[in-house]
Design an enzyme around this catalytic site. Structure first.
Site, PDB file in Angstrom:
ATOM      1  N   SER A  35      38.882 -26.342 -55.648  1.00 22.51           N
ATOM      2  CA  SER A  35      39.809 -27.380 -55.213  1.00 22.51           C
ATOM      3  C   SER A  35      39.123 -28.536 -54.488  1.00 22.51           C
ATOM      4  O   SER A  35      39.733 -29.570 -54.261  1.00 22.51           O
ATOM      5  CB  SER A  35      40.883 -26.770 -54.304  1.00 22.51           C
ATOM      6  N   LYS A  78      36.994 -32.846 -46.730  1.00 21.55           N
ATOM      7  CA  LYS A  78      38.100 -32.475 -47.604  1.00 21.55           C
ATOM      8  C   LYS A  78      39.416 -32.632 -46.856  1.00 21.55           C
ATOM      9  O   LYS A  78      39.480 -32.414 -45.637  1.00 21.55           O
ATOM     10  CB  LYS A  78      37.909 -31.018 -48.055  1.00 21.55           C
ATOM     11  N   SER A 104      36.285 -22.640 -54.532  1.00 24.16           N
ATOM     12  CA  SER A 104      36.534 -24.080 -54.418  1.00 24.16           C
ATOM     13  C   SER A 104      35.367 -24.919 -53.932  1.00 24.16           C
ATOM     14  O   SER A 104      35.452 -26.145 -53.938  1.00 24.16           O
ATOM     15  CB  SER A 104      37.739 -24.323 -53.507  1.00 24.16           C
TER      16      SER A 104
END
Length: 453
Positions: free
Chosen positions: A158, A80, A182
């Site tokens: 996210s 990420k 997330s």
């Protein structure tokens, strides 16, 4: 080969690599080629092709010389866009960080997984500054949920690109962060496994924060076993401390308040079917109200959310300057709400959190908690892009179930348990109290097939 390397589980791919059936360089080149050929260009922010090839070549050399670093040697992983990778700026899904200084070294957990032989493929897209459970990003595009067959649907956030990169069969594992859901939200919405560790279980050096009193890490992958292997390596262990045991009946408590409010019938049906399967296998299921689940919304209404207060403290200089014009207006609006939380309010939130956590732990005892990961399946993207009110309402509902766990410092695993509306995946969230990660992973591994049905 019957399927792409990126569509395999870690366990499946490791068996091929360790036996010499495939070479790590071949695996890495195949994964990179499939990512480049994939039509959704919003999944990855950048590929680390030169680094990946070098790491794969080193893995190949080790294996040929009989010096395997273990089961993760040669396995590709996507990171990420919050994790420092040496020589690159960490942009956190934002345009305003593009000019940031390149990282002087890898984040601590990136280094640990490199030491285990894993190959860093690239950086995945995300909600800007990790501040949304939806996954829409106006700067780098929004990855589409690969399970949708009718219209483009949200990936969840996210860790949007991380989840989609696994669900689309591009990589066997991607690393996410979880401040309000997330990891578990996109795992649930994309039909994969997502493990959120207890906050503080891993080193956080080199991970761009959102709210440090809530931030935690974990992998998105294809099985609980894969998550167990990654968890061990992220803690510096060459052997997974979580072992398979003879399956014992679980004691699970299902909250009766909060988590089912406004839930889609298809989600409830899939979750309850999984509960019924567990019961038929001898698991003891009880249902009770969680007072904290009623108190938390009132606490947030009185003082503001904890995450918003800490996010404002982190980003206040950006919001006060010209950079604010280049940040997603929805992120700006939500972050600025944190300015209303005074220091006295913040301390009151922390005091209430400690009390509520202790009370809830006493209520749970040694049981696990089960609920739907998200109260709805992944909704279409277009209406959320077009309507701010709809976006914020959906975002709040999307984050609700998982957010309880972050506030109460739980660990949790989202496991696919069926489908709801439009044939979209439903996640079964099994949670444990703080630092119960070992027992949680052991239980999730033992009962995963029953939960999946």
């Amino acid at each position: 080969m019957t399927k792409p390397y990126g569509a395999m589980s870690i366990a499946e791919l490791a068996a091929l690599i360790q036996t010499g059936a495939v070479d790590p360089l071949e695996v890495t080149q195949g994964v990179l080629a499939d990512i480049k050929a994939h039509p959704d260009k919003a999944i990855f922010v950048t590929l680390t092709e030169e680094r990946a090839v070098a790491e794969a070549e080193a893995s190949s050399k080790r294996l040929k010389e009989g010096r395997s670093l273990g089961l993760l040697d040669g396995i590709p992983i996507a990171w990420k866009d919050l994790f420092d990778l040496e020589g690159m700026p960490t942009t956190a899904g934002s345009k305003v960080l593009k000019a940031a200084h390149p990282a002087a070294k890898d984040a601590a957990v990136v280094d640990l997984l490199k030491q285990a032989g894993m190959v860093a493929i690239g950086r995945t897209n995300m909600s800007e500054f990790a501040f949304s459970g939806i996954g829409i990003n106006p700067h780098y595009g929004t990855p589409h949920n690969p399970r949708s067959t009718d219209e483009p649907r949200i990936p969840g956030g996210s860790s949007s690109g991380a989840a989609v990169s696994v669900a689309a069969g591009l990589v066997p594992v991607a690393m996410g962060t979880d401040t309000g859901g997330s990891i578990r939200i996109p795992a649930g919405l994309n039909g994969i496994v997502g493990y959120k560790a207890t906050r503080g279980r891993y080193l956080m050096d080199g991970v761009y924060p959102l709210a440090t009193s809530l931030d935690s890490l974990g992998p998105l992958c294809r099985s609980v076993l894969d998550a167990v292997w990654i968890d061990a390596a992220m803690r510096g262990s060459s052997v997974a401390p979580v072992t398979r045991q003879p399956r014992e009946a679980l004691e699970v408590v299902v909250p009766t308040n909060g988590v089912f409010d406004g839930a889609e019938p298809g989600v409830v049906a899939a979750f309850e079917a999984a509960i019924e399967r567990l019961q038929k296998q001898g698991c003891r299921i009880s249902r009770t109200a969680f007072p904290a689940f009623d108190e938390l919304p009132k606490l947030m209404a009185q003082y503001g959310p904890l995450v918003t207060a800490e996010a404002f403290a982190l980003h206040r200089q950006k919001l006060a300057g010209p950079e604010a014009a280049d940040i997603d207006p929805r992120v700006v609006a939500r972050t600025r709400l944190g300015e209303k939380t005074s220091l006295a309010d913040y301390i009151a939130i922390l005091e209430a959190r400690a009390r509520m956590t202790a009370e809830t732990e006493a209520l749970i005892g040694d049981r696990f908690v089960a609920m739907p990961s998200v109260a709805h399946v992944a909704p279409p993207i277009a209406p959320l892009k077009a309507d701010d009110d709809r976006f914020f309402a959906t975002n709040g509902k999307t984050l609700r179930n998982t957010g309880f766990g972050n506030f109460l410092d739980w660990c949790g695993v989202s496991i696919p348990c069926g489908t709801g509306d439009a044939g979209m995946p439903v996640g079964f969230l099994l949670s444990g109290k703080a630092n119960a990660d070992g027992p949680l992973l052991q239980a999730a591994m033992a009962w995963e097939e029953v939960i999946r049905g």
